[in-house]
Design an enzyme around this catalytic site. Sequence first.
Site: not given
Length: 364
Positions: A145, A180, A202-203, A224, A280, A282
């Site tokens: 990521t 990601q 995503q991300d 996220d 969320r 994390w």
Amino acid sequence: MLVQNLFVLVTLFSIASSSSLVPNESNGLVVTEEAYMSWVKYMGSLRHSLFQKAQNKLKPCRTIKVNKNPKYGDFVTIQKAIDSLPPMNLCRVLIFITAGTYREKVEIPATKAFISMEGEGADKTIVEWSDTAEKKGQSGQPLGTFSSATFAVNSPYFIAKNITFKNKAPLPPSGALGKQAVALRISADTAVFIDCKFVGAQDTLYDHIGRHYFKNCYIEGSVDFIFGNGLSLYDGCHLRAITNSYGALTAQKRDSLLEETGFSFVNCKVTGSGALYLGRAWGTFSRVVFAYTYMDKIITPRGWYDWGDKNREMTVFYGQYKCTGPGASSGSRVSWSRELTQQEAEPFISVSFIDGHEWLPNMF
């Protein structure tokens, strides 16, 4: 002793899940609203002890122009403009990026501080790439990521205006691994983004470390799509979900009570598609606050997800203050989130949250 006392206070308060007096039969301690407010004031204090005093430089000593046509600029790529700067840059350099789509992967090294980048408008000046975490790099190993970012900033005092940062990787199916795809990663202190767009799935935005200020920005993603362990204020931003299943707006990584980090969203709006968690957990001590924010009906009634770890429900700090819209109702929120009072919200809703009085003055 201060840290130990604060740890006791926050842990007991989290277990209490309300502001009333709650005795702990095992040790006789009592949590009060006054004790909780002492913790809130400390964590939102004007001076964050883990960060050094910031001394910004706003007046440019040099201007560089990037244009895809070599006849009209100093460089044809953004990376070459960055590479032209001295290894230990100590004065503010303005890199003006003319309209166009710049298909390149860009990274600013840690030694090149005080860089400003300004485009001709976020819809006109676009930086894009399409790496994902599973893609193999030059070493033959997956990028991960961290290294999937289209644009990566590792130096302090970075400023960006009127630019789109985009990761073109397609929206992955729900639950897919290695998808990601970071549009921008900010891994340095004292960064500012004004009228910028961050586009991905995503991300999207890796708000990694440091104090950051996002003003009037557009941030798009699915799961996220704002994540990391920064201490960041999002002011007047549009946050848009693009999933048709479940998604999550934030994944804040704070793992210790000693970390003075968290995300605060003020005067923002949340729209889009799918069913969206506000965040969320994390990190074990994940911290996110939404204030004066419009929330569309896409927000799930529960609002927050504990990352599958019930223990985090005792240590996270998730709050709302005077939010509006069909998704803002706190009536069905998880018991471990909180509708803040004015006094509780105060430390999180101004630039003081990020020590902005030191490094943001006269910027606008």
